[in-house]
Design an enzyme around this catalytic site. Structure first.
Site, PDB file in Angstrom:
ATOM      1  N   TYR A 479       0.847  -1.206   0.000  1.00 33.62           N
ATOM      2  CA  TYR A 479       0.000   0.000   0.000  1.00 33.62           C
ATOM      3  C   TYR A 479       0.881   1.255   0.000  1.00 33.62           C
ATOM      4  O   TYR A 479       1.001   1.945  -0.968  1.00 33.62           O
ATOM      5  CB  TYR A 479      -0.963  -0.011   1.183  1.00 33.62           C
ATOM      6  CG  TYR A 479      -1.988   1.102   1.100  1.00 33.62           C
ATOM      7  CD1 TYR A 479      -3.091   0.972   0.256  1.00 33.62           C
ATOM      8  CD2 TYR A 479      -1.843   2.284   1.819  1.00 33.62           C
ATOM      9  CE1 TYR A 479      -4.024   1.995   0.141  1.00 33.62           C
ATOM     10  CE2 TYR A 479      -2.774   3.307   1.714  1.00 33.62           C
ATOM     11  CZ  TYR A 479      -3.859   3.160   0.872  1.00 33.62           C
ATOM     12  OH  TYR A 479      -4.772   4.185   0.758  1.00 33.62           O
ATOM     13  N   SER A 559      -6.332   0.823  -4.654  1.00 35.19           N
ATOM     14  CA  SER A 559      -6.472   2.252  -4.389  1.00 35.19           C
ATOM     15  C   SER A 559      -5.095   2.920  -4.501  1.00 35.19           C
ATOM     16  O   SER A 559      -4.494   2.891  -5.573  1.00 35.19           O
ATOM     17  CB  SER A 559      -7.106   2.467  -3.015  1.00 35.19           C
ATOM     18  OG  SER A 559      -7.582   3.789  -2.882  1.00 35.19           O
ATOM     19  N   ASP A 643     -17.480   3.312  -8.523  1.00 39.16           N
ATOM     20  CA  ASP A 643     -16.449   3.801  -7.609  1.00 39.16           C
ATOM     21  C   ASP A 643     -16.401   5.328  -7.687  1.00 39.16           C
ATOM     22  O   ASP A 643     -15.945   5.886  -8.686  1.00 39.16           O
ATOM     23  CB  ASP A 643     -15.085   3.206  -7.975  1.00 39.16           C
ATOM     24  CG  ASP A 643     -14.026   3.470  -6.914  1.00 39.16           C
ATOM     25  OD1 ASP A 643     -14.231   4.376  -6.080  1.00 39.16           O
ATOM     26  OD2 ASP A 643     -12.998   2.779  -6.913  1.00 39.16           O
ATOM     27  N   HIS A 678     -15.813   1.240  -4.463  1.00 40.18           N
ATOM     28  CA  HIS A 678     -14.388   1.165  -4.140  1.00 40.18           C
ATOM     29  C   HIS A 678     -14.034  -0.119  -3.398  1.00 40.18           C
ATOM     30  O   HIS A 678     -12.870  -0.443  -3.237  1.00 40.18           O
ATOM     31  CB  HIS A 678     -14.001   2.386  -3.304  1.00 40.18           C
ATOM     32  CG  HIS A 678     -12.539   2.665  -3.281  1.00 40.18           C
ATOM     33  ND1 HIS A 678     -11.807   2.904  -4.428  1.00 40.18           N
ATOM     34  CD2 HIS A 678     -11.648   2.745  -2.262  1.00 40.18           C
ATOM     35  CE1 HIS A 678     -10.543   3.127  -4.111  1.00 40.18           C
ATOM     36  NE2 HIS A 678     -10.411   3.024  -2.804  1.00 40.18           N
TER      37      HIS A 678
END
Length: 718
Positions: A479, A559, A643, A678
């Site tokens: 991430y 993301s 999203d 999302h």
């Protein structure tokens, strides 16, 4: 010479005999994606944007493109021979009862529960010694399970409740108020709530936050003025009063309000980005309360966790990058009057309250350590956790004498424990009955050096006895942003991966919060490349130490993690066999023009900030770094057509660039989930289908004709 030639021929023949039969590739005929002549000028540099038209999520052209892409993608996925086997195994492993931590409201104890394969968790309740009953069943909200419960808040006495629902995965919510005893709706549904909780003021009404509905598409149009409202029960939403955020001086992208447990104060947080907030308060005991400033800058993350009368207790990273607990009187609440109660340590702090105590969870190399303090700041005890992993949920109401916490790690399904706040003793309250044996697996934490010499931790999980021969299918997940920490937690989908002999590796990249604010800052703006370098170095570590090799490595993230995958695969396409970017931020030059994207500028900066920032961002923006003549890894881009956080145009553009410029034989596909957002609230059925496709695509493009561990499949079939 003749003998040498004969020997060479025999060796070559033997080598050929040992090679597995080469599977037939699946032919892919990509749809033609039209190009337009849109060009933007940044500081004198012209940047073409040929797929700008895909940003219009309401156009028939975009809709047709989505259908064509999905037709090609699902046509490919349907030909993968073990796709259905993976789906069946995911369903079987998923099908066990899951229970959330109980919590007390009024005369009832409430808890979330899923009997196994329900699309959404159900809220149950029971009185002491009473029968269990369904309180709210989100599975009845829509036929296809795509309407989800996204928040539930009770009045202090538990007599009323308000809950939020999301339709199709959107961040826009509807609010419904019910009588908790009868479960009957008591007034009209509230609409257009976004990035908000609900905080009650007595039984009369509650505070919530939202934006004005944007002109144009509500899924992609910019939203940048958040407002805090008060809704009085029995009145129409049109009469709701703006408490904060309605003036140009109070304009912020994120505004939230919460009422103290004793109902005395309203605390208001206001932010222009995802990091740093101003803090205000109102004394609700006064008839016309004034807005009092606690903190008038956004240089820190500060919030109130409790109060006793006028004494406020706050968590802050102001002059304390790893956070601390401070105390101040409400009469003079500004920073110059703050006093340290629980000082900063070398480890990052997360704090909660329950039963009249503070519970501080520290991350020690991403592993949980929990301490209990009294309200004078005295250490009561360290809570001896059930193992090495992640603990959560330490907290409750002031009058609670016991509460529940959870514990998990990468190979241990989450269990619940009942904790006595006075004695510190706890007992296991609930343990999942799952068709997975954690004792067969192990997690190992390693430290490796990134490009600039920074030491980065990584946890690698796999089946015991795995031979480190460089041929293990491996997912490297990351991430690296927004101060978010990746701590060990169990995942059903990862369990299925590891059952098949897969390795699952998670590095704690810079940009995250594992080592406090300094670690976060080291992966932002003009230092964002550090995050990609950390991820690349993690992949190189796994290869150099024979966990895997390029041919068996997949990189994955969602993301901001989707950006990570997009940047890594465009910078080092030679490093991995498969790339799996999910709901990624891919067009870094325009991300801030969609929905609340401008709030991410603290981490990214924007292309409009300066020529230096523009050039830096353009240098790694995935959409702008797909190059002609390059062989990219097999890529499955995933996104949702609803999203409205990271709009799907990011993924659309990236997929179009890859399909146009891919010079290798590997497929570059995009899987677009319809009526999904999302990720939060996605029905279980859709999640299972998605991961069957992701893992099927991954194994197939690592060269597998059948799954590596057929014994597991045979076992569950029998």
């Amino acid at each position: 010479m003749k003998n040498i030639s004969l020997l060479a021929a025999l060796v070559l023949f033997a080598a050929c005999q040992e090679q597995p039969k080469k599977r037939e590739p699946i032919t892919v005929n990509y749809p033609t994606t039209k190009k337009v002549d849109t060009v933007d000028n940044y500081f004198g540099t012209e940047v073409p944007d040929p797929y700008r038209w895909l940003e219009d999520d309401r156009s028939e052209e975009t809709e047709a493109w989505v259908k064509e892409q999905n037709s090609v993608t699902f046509g490919y996925l349907e030909k993968i021979p073990f796709r259905e086997d993976l789906k069946n195994r995911l369903e079987k492993l998923w099908n066990y009862e899951k229970v959330g931590s109980p919590f007390k409201e009024g005369d009832y104890t409430y808890y979330y529960k899923n009997n196994g394969l329900q699309n959404q968790y159900v809220v149950y309740r029971k009185k002491d010694g009473g029968e269990e009953e369904v309180f709210l069943d989100p599975n009845t909200f829509s036929e296809d399970g795509t309407t989800s419960l996204m928040g539930l808040s009770f009045t202090k006495d538990g007599s009323k409740a308000a809950y939020l629902i999301s339709e199709g995965g959107s961040d826009w919510r509807k609010g419904i108020v019910i009588d908790a005893e009868s479960k009957e709706i008591v007034e009209d549904t509230l609409v257009d709530i976004k990035f908000s909780g609900i905080s009650w003021k007595g039984n009369d009404g509650f505070f919530y936050s939202s934006y004005d509905k944007p002109e144009g598409s509500e899924l992609s149009a910019k939203t940048d003025q958040h407002k805090l409202y008060y809704h009085k029960l029995g009145t129409p939403q049109s009469e709701d009063k703006i408490i904060f955020g309605g003036t140009p001086e109070q304009k912020h992208r994120y505004v939230g309000g919460s009422v103290s447990e004793d109902q005395k104060y309203l605390f208001i947080s206001a932010s222009v980005s995802t990091s740093g907030n101003k803090l205000f308060m109102m004394d609700l005991s006064q008839e016309n309360p004034e807005l009092v400033t606690i903190l008038d800058d956004t240089d820190s993350d500060t919030y109130v966790i409790d109060n006793e009368g006028s004494t406020l207790y706050m968590v802050t990273n102001r002059e304390a990058p790893n956070k601390k607990v401070v105390v101040v009187d409400a009469a003079n609440p500004t920073p110059d009057n703050w006093k340290d109660l629980i000082p900063e340590t070398e480890n990052v702090l997360t704090a909660g309250t329950g039963g009249g105590y503070f519970f501080t969870e520290y991350m020690v190399d991403a592993i949980s350590k929990v301490l209990q303090y009294d309200y004078e700041g005295n250490l009561v005890r360290e809570v001896e956790l059930p193992g090495v992993g992640s603990a959560g949920g330490f907290g409750g109401k002031k009058e609670d004498k016991e509460f529940y916490f959870s514990f998990t790690n990468y190979n241990t399904p989450g269990s619940l424990y009942k904790y006595n706040v006075e004695t510190g003793e706890y007992e296991q309250y609930w343990k999942p009955q799952i068709d997975f044996n954690p004792d067969d697996y192990e997690s190992k934490q390693v430290f490796y050096n990134s490009k600039d010499g920074t030491k980065v931790p990584m946890i690698i999980t796999y089946k015991k006895g795995t031979e480190l021969n460089g041929q293990n299918p491996t997912i490297l997940y990351g991430y690296g942003g927004f101060n978010i920490s990746l701590t060990p937690s169990f995942s059903i989908v990862n369990a299925v991966w590891m059952e098949q002999g897969g390795i699952y590796a998670v590095p704690n990249l810079r940009g995250g919060g594992e080592y406090g604010k300094k670690w976060h800052i080291a992966g932002t703006k003009l230092q964002k490349q550090n995050v990609f370098d950390d991820f690349i170095a993690a992949a190189e570590y796994l290869i150099e130490n024979n966990y895997t090799s390029k041919e068996y490595l997949a990189i994955r993230g969602g993301s901001n993690g989707g950006l990570l995958v997009g940047a890594t695969m465009t910078q080092r396409p030679d490093l991995m066999q498969v790339a799996l970017p999910a709901v990624g931020v891919m067009d870094m030059l325009r991300y801030h023009t969609f929905t609340a994207g401008a709030g991410w500028a603290y981490d990214y900066g924007t292309s409009e900030d300066s020529e230096e920032m523009f050039n830096y961002i353009k240098g790694y923006s995935p959409v702008h770094n797909v190059k002609e003549g390059t062989a990219y890894p097999a890529t499955l881009v995933t996104t949702g057509d609803h999203d409205d956080r990271v709009v799907p145009a990011h993924s659309f553009k990236f997929a179009a660039e890859l399909q146009e410029k891919q010079a290798g034989d590997q497929p570059t596909l995009i899987r677009i989930e319809t009526n999904a957002g999302h990720g939060a609230g996605t029905p279980v059925s859709k999640t299972i289908e998605q991961y069957a496709d992701i893992f099927g695509f991954t194994f197939f493009n690592m060269g597998y004709d059948e799954l590596p561990n057929q014994a597991v499949l045979k076992e569950f079939k029998d």
